[in-house]
Design a protein around this motif. Structure first.
Motif, PDB file in Angstrom:
ATOM      1  N   MET A 195       0.832  -1.205   0.000  1.00 31.75           N
ATOM      2  CA  MET A 195       0.000   0.000   0.000  1.00 31.75           C
ATOM      3  C   MET A 195       0.866   1.254   0.000  1.00 31.75           C
ATOM      4  O   MET A 195       0.534   2.246  -0.658  1.00 31.75           O
ATOM      5  N   ARG A 196       2.005   1.215   0.695  1.00 34.47           N
ATOM      6  CA  ARG A 196       2.922   2.370   0.673  1.00 34.47           C
ATOM      7  C   ARG A 196       3.485   2.570  -0.726  1.00 34.47           C
ATOM      8  O   ARG A 196       3.717   3.708  -1.147  1.00 34.47           O
ATOM      9  N   ARG A 197       3.698   1.475  -1.422  1.00 32.43           N
ATOM     10  CA  ARG A 197       4.222   1.567  -2.787  1.00 32.43           C
ATOM     11  C   ARG A 197       3.304   2.391  -3.683  1.00 32.43           C
ATOM     12  O   ARG A 197       3.759   3.090  -4.590  1.00 32.43           O
ATOM     13  N   GLN A 198       2.006   2.341  -3.418  1.00 35.43           N
ATOM     14  CA  GLN A 198       1.044   3.057  -4.255  1.00 35.43           C
ATOM     15  C   GLN A 198       1.085   4.568  -4.066  1.00 35.43           C
ATOM     16  O   GLN A 198       0.428   5.309  -4.802  1.00 35.43           O
ATOM     17  N   GLU A 199       1.872   5.029  -3.104  1.00 36.48           N
ATOM     18  CA  GLU A 199       1.996   6.468  -2.884  1.00 36.48           C
ATOM     19  C   GLU A 199       2.600   7.177  -4.084  1.00 36.48           C
ATOM     20  O   GLU A 199       2.451   8.396  -4.232  1.00 36.48           O
ATOM     21  N   VAL A 200       3.273   6.417  -4.955  1.00 41.81           N
ATOM     22  CA  VAL A 200       3.851   7.021  -6.152  1.00 41.81           C
ATOM     23  C   VAL A 200       2.765   7.635  -7.036  1.00 41.81           C
ATOM     24  O   VAL A 200       3.000   8.607  -7.759  1.00 41.81           O
ATOM     25  N   LEU A 201       1.534   7.088  -6.949  1.00 35.71           N
ATOM     26  CA  LEU A 201       0.427   7.602  -7.757  1.00 35.71           C
ATOM     27  C   LEU A 201      -0.095   8.933  -7.227  1.00 35.71           C
ATOM     28  O   LEU A 201      -0.807   9.645  -7.928  1.00 35.71           O
ATOM     29  N   LYS A 202       0.249   9.261  -5.966  1.00 37.93           N
ATOM     30  CA  LYS A 202      -0.267  10.466  -5.338  1.00 37.93           C
ATOM     31  C   LYS A 202       0.748  11.605  -5.318  1.00 37.93           C
ATOM     32  O   LYS A 202       0.515  12.638  -4.697  1.00 37.93           O
ATOM     33  N   ARG A 203       1.873  11.401  -5.993  1.00 36.05           N
ATOM     34  CA  ARG A 203       2.879  12.460  -6.044  1.00 36.05           C
ATOM     35  C   ARG A 203       2.321  13.693  -6.739  1.00 36.05           C
ATOM     36  O   ARG A 203       1.379  13.609  -7.540  1.00 36.05           O
ATOM     37  N   GLU A 204       2.904  14.832  -6.451  1.00 36.50           N
ATOM     38  CA  GLU A 204       2.479  16.065  -7.115  1.00 36.50           C
ATOM     39  C   GLU A 204       2.619  15.945  -8.626  1.00 36.50           C
ATOM     40  O   GLU A 204       1.787  16.435  -9.388  1.00 36.50           O
ATOM     41  N   LYS A 205       3.677  15.252  -9.050  1.00 34.77           N
ATOM     42  CA  LYS A 205       3.866  14.968 -10.468  1.00 34.77           C
ATOM     43  C   LYS A 205       4.027  13.455 -10.617  1.00 34.77           C
ATOM     44  O   LYS A 205       5.141  12.938 -10.683  1.00 34.77           O
TER      45      LYS A 205
END
Length: 272
Positions: free
Chosen positions: A144-154
């Motif tokens: 689930m932490r890995r999916q944080e890449v989708l929430k980056r500003e860019k």
């Protein structure tokens, strides 16, 4: 003779050696220099890097100290020796976070970047039925932490090609699958994400799942997964071939809008 990481899927210990070699060469160190800093011979360093010797805990801790990697290598070695976690995936995740574009082809499961917690839990449980509950939850949190890449500003641009089997293989219950397809439909609305579906009546250009990571100002990397671990490949010709295969997969698949419509149709079947 050096270990050839394109000959066969890597074991976790072999991946550890490759990671040490990458860290060493990035810092401009020789095997003799690393050995002196860690407290061993250059020959020992070479054997570890080429999967001809099982690294010791002292070596892993020393490398962490020299490279400034905290406890990453020590923890990686522990998991590799205990067989507790797919440590071969850790280097990929680090690269994934830095990618400007991600090209993903999945043959059976929804890609990890889009998995719901319930879906991911069912995948882990199927792959490791004897895994302790605490270890399973630890892996789940990491995914689930890995999916944080989708929430980056860019966020990175994602182009995802899915075999219809990814939607038809019932992972968990019907409710789990319904929620998972809802997640795909939600992500499909993002401007940086393209989904394409290869229906069952089309023979895809590849039978193996793979991911291509494209970076700004860095070599493009290919990652292929197998039952014994991941295979990170960066040889120019290998990556070029993978990009050509991905182009064929996109040409064979339904377009984004048609794929989304098909996902909606299959989603309804899980509500019947």
């Amino acid at each position: 003779m050096e270990y050839d990481d394109e000959q066969a899927p890597l074991t976790p210990v072999a991946q550890f050696g490759i990671d040490v070699r990458e860290l060493r060469t990035t810092r401009g160190m020789t095997v003799r220099g690393l050995g002196k800093a860690v407290g061993c011979s250059g020959a020992y360093v070479s054997r570890v890097e080429n999967a001809k010797a099982t690294p010791s805990e002292k070596f892993a801790v020393g490398c962490d100290r020299v490279f400034g990697t905290g406890t990453m290598l020590a923890r990686q070695l522990q998991r590799a020796l205990e067989g507790d976690d797919p440590t071969w995936f850790e280097p990929y995740i680090n690269k994934e976070r830095k990618a400007a574009k991600i090209l993903s082809f999945s043959t059976l499961f929804v890609p990890g970047l889009f998995q719901t917690p319930e879906y991911a839990r069912a995948v882990y449980r199927a792959g490791a039925p004897r895994l302790a509950a605490s270890d399973l939850e630890s892996r789940l949190k990491a995914r689930m932490r890995r999916q944080e890449v989708l929430k980056r500003e860019k966020p990175p641009e994602l182009w995802v090609v899915l075999s219809e089997a990814c939607l038809r293989t019932r992972v968990g219950s019907r409710e789990v699958m319904a929620a998972q397809l809802d997640r795909l439909l939600q992500e499909a609305e993002a401007p940086n994400i393209n989904f394409q579906l290869i229906p069952f009546d089309v023979v895809p250009a590849s039978a193996a799942a793979f991911t291509v990571l494209i970076f700004d100002g860095a070599p493009t990397a290919l990652h292929v997964e197998g039952p014994q671990g991941g295979r990170p490949l960066e040889a120019a010709q290998v990556v070029t071939n993978a990009l050509a295969i991905f182009d064929r997969l996109r040409a064979e698949a339904l377009g984004h809008d048609a794929s989304v419509a098909r996902i909606r149709e299959i989603r309804k079947e899980y509500s019947l």
